[in-house]
Design an enzyme around this catalytic site. Structure first.
Site: not given
Lengths: 412, 412
Positions: B145, B191
């Protein structure tokens, strides 16, 4: 054999593969250097490019860019899924094709595709014979599905198989990283033949692959599937499954289209696909954490994982098509024959009649699938493993793929 | 600084990456050769392995297999997502950890993970200080991420970015092969931060990537999205879109969880995921052929496309953690600082305090996203491109990956 001089057309048709351009390059490269062939034309979007008079002059391309076709996935000339009519019913298209052939003095036609494309190729070949237009027509096989009749294997299959096996081995590492367990379902292409899904068995052979593999060659039983998964999940805490998109129930209906008892409530299979549908059914049965993964287009364009064997054989198929045609052969598809030399795998080209090949499908032999219909046998591994060997030296730019850039100059 | 002798523990936590084992190997390899470290223990499933007294003696492994960890994706020791309690509320786990540390004379603790793992690491570090048990605690970063605070980038990000960019370039070739057109939507992890989806912009930079890229850093507007897609599809006949799984509406609700007007009828987003949901909405609006592709686990375990730069930096982070700890440093996470040497990218390690790093997220700067919020700027490309450079020499067996096989001998 009398020498036949004239232009050639190469067209690509059907679903692309990682190495279909290697075959096109085999045709183009060989044709550009052959004195009998006066001009090399690339049809835009297969036979549609002939019908629309959209032909590229391949002699105008930079040879270095053409060479990059060996490592460029998908159909560089464009593809089509155009179904040509039965000439006895409607010969409009054939008359147009003949007109274009005459316009450019086309004496060689090479068509690079799968089952349906060989049907097109066969029909054109027979029509040209019927009207007495001298033109040598050759099919050059390609299909990740590996389902062409009469050939040991098909160009494009091995690279997809290698992509699938490698991806399964990697996902295997990931899908068992937690102690909480997971059921992972991988959906693989192959509507009627299970060659691709079977290649996930290569990962299993090397200790990091699916526990269960389901092919369309056997009938799928949802209850048996769920109890297989449940048993393995309870035993190991994890379960990995590979399914062919074409798995079907005993009544012939596709699992992807049918409503399973577990998905009756919504059953919008087109949304999530088969992997998601089965994952959901497993979740309802076992309560396990599940993940459905669809390899989708990635498996047929993953040129970075291409098999060098596949690339070289694909090129060889295109080259053999041109050489045979120039030597007087017509109405054939190039196929592969497997041999052994010094204990090692060896592949030679052979010729198959187009009529024989068109629209016939070759499936995974039942004896290469285990008795329970949930795994593959060693015979399949022995068949598949030699095909995926070798790493190509991929052209890169800033560590990303450097694909061929064609000018696509329309022929006058 | 006084020399501190004792055993060390290395644990891996959170979602795995393609190169997290390269960091673990950096720790293990360096620790095994350091005279201050008497024994190297690998915790099974992160901190859970400490709590459960499941520690592997890494000195018992074959050094050649350990070296293969550099090219083996996912967490070889096993991972966890265990949330450790606030020690002021419940110190049960901490007492147990201390007990195990004493049992094995553990004086060095290395924890390899992302945001949550740094929180665990920080809490353990503070607890050991509080109770006066001398133990040097170091965080070793990892996360695809790329959202860890204070470091230029995170180990694991670049390899995932390279996988995403390469896959987009390949799918780009495939998704425009027919003259009938297609809209292709690729769903990418991330996310809360859009670093991964942004990396699809590398493919666009090289002329074969998404026309539109949506990150969670801006609010998603379904109507604007549909009109963007429609416009490009009408203009070019094709449209490729990359979306981060974390895109959300202005009210903060995830698009993947919300019902769009186009999917109201069924809206089982968990089945097919975001890509399928958006593809369906596009189909309803434009009538185009659509395909949704979710890169799923493949993007975080695709070690065959790892960046050599990422592998070497990941190793370096693990090595730096051990070297600094032995030199008296504790309570820090290793981070990266970007420099330039001879006009070329250079990466050095630096140290960040664990308190600072824990639970803070770093997002893509707004100015690296275009004004419309549907693409990335050159500044992002300049940031990302150096990170993905270099092809590792991957160990293979029969042209398939040869991953590390650990014996995992439990420490006595």
């Amino acid at each position: 054999m009398s020498e036949l001089k004239g232009a050639c057309i190469i067209g690509q048709s059907g679903g692309p593969t990682s190495v279909i351009n290697a075959s096109a390059y085999g045709v183009i490269d060989t044709a550009l250097h052959n004195p009998s062939i006066t001009r090399v034309l690339g049809a835009e979007h297969g036979i549609k490019g002939v019908l629309n008079d959209r032909l590229f002059d391949m002699g105008k391309e930079d040879p270095k860019e053409l060479e990059l076709l060996k490592y460029t996935p998908s159909s560089a000339l464009g593809s089509c899924r155009y179904k040509i009519a039965d000439p006895d019913v409607d010969d409009t298209d054939y008359k147009r094709i003949l007109e274009i052939f005459k316009k450019y003095d086309v004496r060689y036609f090479f068509y690079n595709g799968g089952n349906d494309s060989m049907d097109t190729c066969n029909k054109i070949s027979k029509y040209m014979q019927k009207v007495g237009y001298e033109c040598r027509v050759m099919g050059v096989p390609k299909t990740i599905d590996n389902d062409l009749y009469g050939t040991d294997h098909c160009p494009g299959y091995a690279s997809a198989a290698k992509y699938i096996a490698t991806s399964c081995m990697e996902v295997y590492q990931d899908a068992r990283v937690y102690d909480t367990g997971m059921v992972c379902i991988i959906e693989i292409m192959g509507r009627h033949a299970g060659w691709l899904a079977a290649s996930a068995g290569l990962a299993t052979e090397f200790g990091a692959g699916p526990d269960l593999i389901y092919l369309p060659e056997t009938n799928f039983d949802l209850e048996k599937f769920l109890s297989d998964v449940e048993r393995i999940y309870k035993e190991k805490g994890n379960c990995m499954v590979a399914v062919s998109e074409g798995i079907h129930y005993a009544d012939g209906s596709f699992v992807s289209e049918a409503k399973t008892s577990a998905t009756d409530g919504f059953g919008h299979a087109q949304l999530g696909g088969l992997a998601a549908l089965l994952a959901n059914a497993v979740k309802e049965r076992t309560g396990a954490k599940v993940r459905g993964i669809e390899l989708s287009l990635l498996q047929r364009c993953g040129a970075h994982l291409a098999s060098e064997t596949d690339i070289e054989e694909s090129y060889m198929a295109g080259k053999a098509a041109v050489e045979n045609a120039v030597n007087g052969i017509t109405d054939k598809m190039v196929g592969f024959e497997r041999g052994v030399q010094g204990g090692k795998y060896l592949c030679k080209t052979k010729l198959l009649s187009l009529s024989e090949v068109a629209n016939t499908e070759k499936k995974v032999p039942r004896e290469w699938i285990n008795a329970e219909g949930n795994g593959v046998q060693k015979a399949f591994i022995d068949y598949c493993l030699p095909l995926i060997q070798g790493e190509p030296n991929l052209p890169k730019q800033e560590s990303l793929p450097r694909f061929a850039k064609l000018k696509k100059v329309l022929a006058k």
